[in-house]
Motif scaffolding. Structure first.
Motif, mmCIF file in Angstrom:
data_model
loop_
_atom_site.group_PDB
_atom_site.id
_atom_site.type_symbol
_atom_site.label_atom_id
_atom_site.label_comp_id
_atom_site.label_asym_id
_atom_site.label_seq_id
_atom_site.Cartn_x
_atom_site.Cartn_y
_atom_site.Cartn_z
ATOM 1 N N CYS A 99 0.847 -1.189 0.000
ATOM 2 C CA CYS A 99 0.000 0.000 0.000
ATOM 3 C C CYS A 99 0.880 1.236 0.000
ATOM 4 N N THR A 100 0.235 2.385 -0.159
ATOM 5 C CA THR A 100 0.893 3.675 -0.007
ATOM 6 C C THR A 100 0.324 4.295 1.255
ATOM 7 N N ILE A 101 1.213 4.718 2.168
ATOM 8 C CA ILE A 101 0.780 5.248 3.455
ATOM 9 C C ILE A 101 1.120 6.733 3.561
ATOM 10 N N THR A 102 0.120 7.506 3.957
ATOM 11 C CA THR A 102 0.301 8.907 4.327
ATOM 12 C C THR A 102 -0.436 9.105 5.649
ATOM 13 N N LYS A 103 -0.355 10.276 6.238
ATOM 14 C CA LYS A 103 -1.026 10.539 7.536
ATOM 15 C C LYS A 103 -2.501 10.170 7.464
ATOM 16 N N GLY A 104 -2.894 9.186 8.283
ATOM 17 C CA GLY A 104 -4.294 8.795 8.389
ATOM 18 C C GLY A 104 -4.891 8.151 7.159
ATOM 19 N N HIS A 105 -4.033 7.651 6.245
ATOM 20 C CA HIS A 105 -4.555 7.156 4.973
ATOM 21 C C HIS A 105 -3.687 6.038 4.400
ATOM 22 N N MET A 106 -4.324 4.959 3.985
ATOM 23 C CA MET A 106 -3.666 3.888 3.233
ATOM 24 C C MET A 106 -4.392 3.784 1.899
ATOM 25 N N SER A 107 -3.642 3.876 0.801
ATOM 26 C CA SER A 107 -4.268 3.789 -0.515
ATOM 27 C C SER A 107 -3.534 2.759 -1.369
ATOM 28 N N ASN A 108 -4.109 2.454 -2.512
ATOM 29 C CA ASN A 108 -3.526 1.465 -3.434
ATOM 30 C C ASN A 108 -3.188 0.161 -2.714
ATOM 31 N N ILE A 109 -4.065 -0.255 -1.824
ATOM 32 C CA ILE A 109 -3.842 -1.480 -1.051
ATOM 33 C C ILE A 109 -4.014 -2.691 -1.962
ATOM 34 N N ARG A 110 -3.078 -3.614 -1.863
ATOM 35 C CA ARG A 110 -3.150 -4.877 -2.594
ATOM 36 C C ARG A 110 -2.921 -5.999 -1.592
ATOM 37 N N GLY A 111 -3.706 -7.074 -1.725
ATOM 38 C CA GLY A 111 -3.500 -8.257 -0.892
ATOM 39 C C GLY A 111 -4.353 -8.323 0.358
ATOM 40 N N VAL A 112 -5.368 -7.445 0.482
ATOM 41 C CA VAL A 112 -6.243 -7.445 1.660
ATOM 42 C C VAL A 112 -7.692 -7.570 1.196
ATOM 43 N N LYS A 113 -8.417 -8.486 1.823
ATOM 44 C CA LYS A 113 -9.845 -8.668 1.531
ATOM 45 C C LYS A 113 -10.601 -8.754 2.844
ATOM 46 N N ALA A 114 -11.842 -8.277 2.823
ATOM 47 C CA ALA A 114 -12.724 -8.375 3.988
ATOM 48 C C ALA A 114 -13.972 -9.138 3.567
ATOM 49 N N LYS A 115 -14.486 -9.914 4.493
ATOM 50 C CA LYS A 115 -15.707 -10.672 4.202
ATOM 51 C C LYS A 115 -16.907 -9.783 4.484
ATOM 52 N N GLU A 116 -17.684 -9.551 3.463
ATOM 53 C CA GLU A 116 -18.861 -8.683 3.545
ATOM 54 C C GLU A 116 -20.002 -9.393 2.827
ATOM 55 N N PHE A 117 -21.109 -9.582 3.494
ATOM 56 C CA PHE A 117 -22.271 -10.259 2.916
ATOM 57 C C PHE A 117 -21.920 -11.644 2.368
ATOM 58 N N GLY A 118 -20.995 -12.330 3.038
ATOM 59 C CA GLY A 118 -20.638 -13.689 2.654
ATOM 60 C C GLY A 118 -19.648 -13.804 1.508
ATOM 61 N N ILE A 119 -19.159 -12.686 0.975
ATOM 62 C CA ILE A 119 -18.166 -12.740 -0.106
ATOM 63 C C ILE A 119 -16.913 -11.972 0.307
ATOM 64 N N TRP A 120 -15.774 -12.345 -0.283
ATOM 65 C CA TRP A 120 -14.516 -11.663 0.000
ATOM 66 C C TRP A 120 -14.386 -10.455 -0.920
ATOM 67 N N VAL A 121 -14.306 -9.284 -0.315
ATOM 68 C CA VAL A 121 -14.248 -8.024 -1.049
ATOM 69 C C VAL A 121 -12.844 -7.431 -0.911
#
Length: 156
Positions: A99-121
């Motif tokens: 990812c790219t990290i700045t104060k209070g912000h992570m952008s262009n994240i690759r390799g992270v998924k969260a389970k939402e409504f039964g699917i990996w997002v």
């Protein structure tokens, strides 16, 4: 994740780690081994006003951060899943998370998924919403247009 190198004789087999992000390495802080990587990642997140437990990865082989570009990476020995009990959220992490990290912000994240409504997002952005001083929140955004806001302290 390791590359096997075979020499002339059958007994000359050794394993070499691949070199990650060669273009970023020259100007980056690079750390190896789980304990040192975990400590430095938490220090970085704290300095950037992000929750220190945002990416609770184990089996870390290498981590790095370029102050110049903000580019950050974490390399682990395996894919992982984690359950955040305070928020009752499940996340999945690839072997390489960037990812790219700045104060209070992570952008262009690759390799992270969260389970939402039964699917990996896939999560591609996380930032701190300070619009209400007594109610700091984290906002998680996906490239699919979904977003979720949660109390900051659930991940700290």
């Amino acid at each position: 994740m390791a590359t096997e190198v075979v020499g002339a004789g059958a007994s000359e087999v050794r394993t070499e780690r691949p070199v990650f992000f060669p273009n970023e390495r020259e100007k980056a802080y690079i750390f190896e081994e789980q304990e040192e990587c975990s400590r430095k990642i938490k220090e970085l997140y704290h300095c950037m006003e992000l929750p220190t437990e945002l990416l609770p990865l184990t089996d870390i082989i290498e981590s790095g951060w370029s102050e110049e570009s903000g580019f950050s990476w974490i390399v682990t020995s395996r894919t992982q899943r984690h359950h955040f009990p305070k928020s009752d959220r499940h996340c999945s992490y690839d072997e390489v998370v960037t990812c790219t990290i700045t104060k209070g912000h992570m952008s262009n994240i690759r390799g992270v998924k969260a389970k939402e409504f039964g699917i990996w997002v896939p999560i591609n952005e996380i930032y701190v919403d300070n619009s209400k001083p007594n109610n700091k929140k984290l906002v998680f955004k996906s490239i699919m247009g979904l977003s979720r806001s949660m109390p900051f302290e659930l991940f700290d």
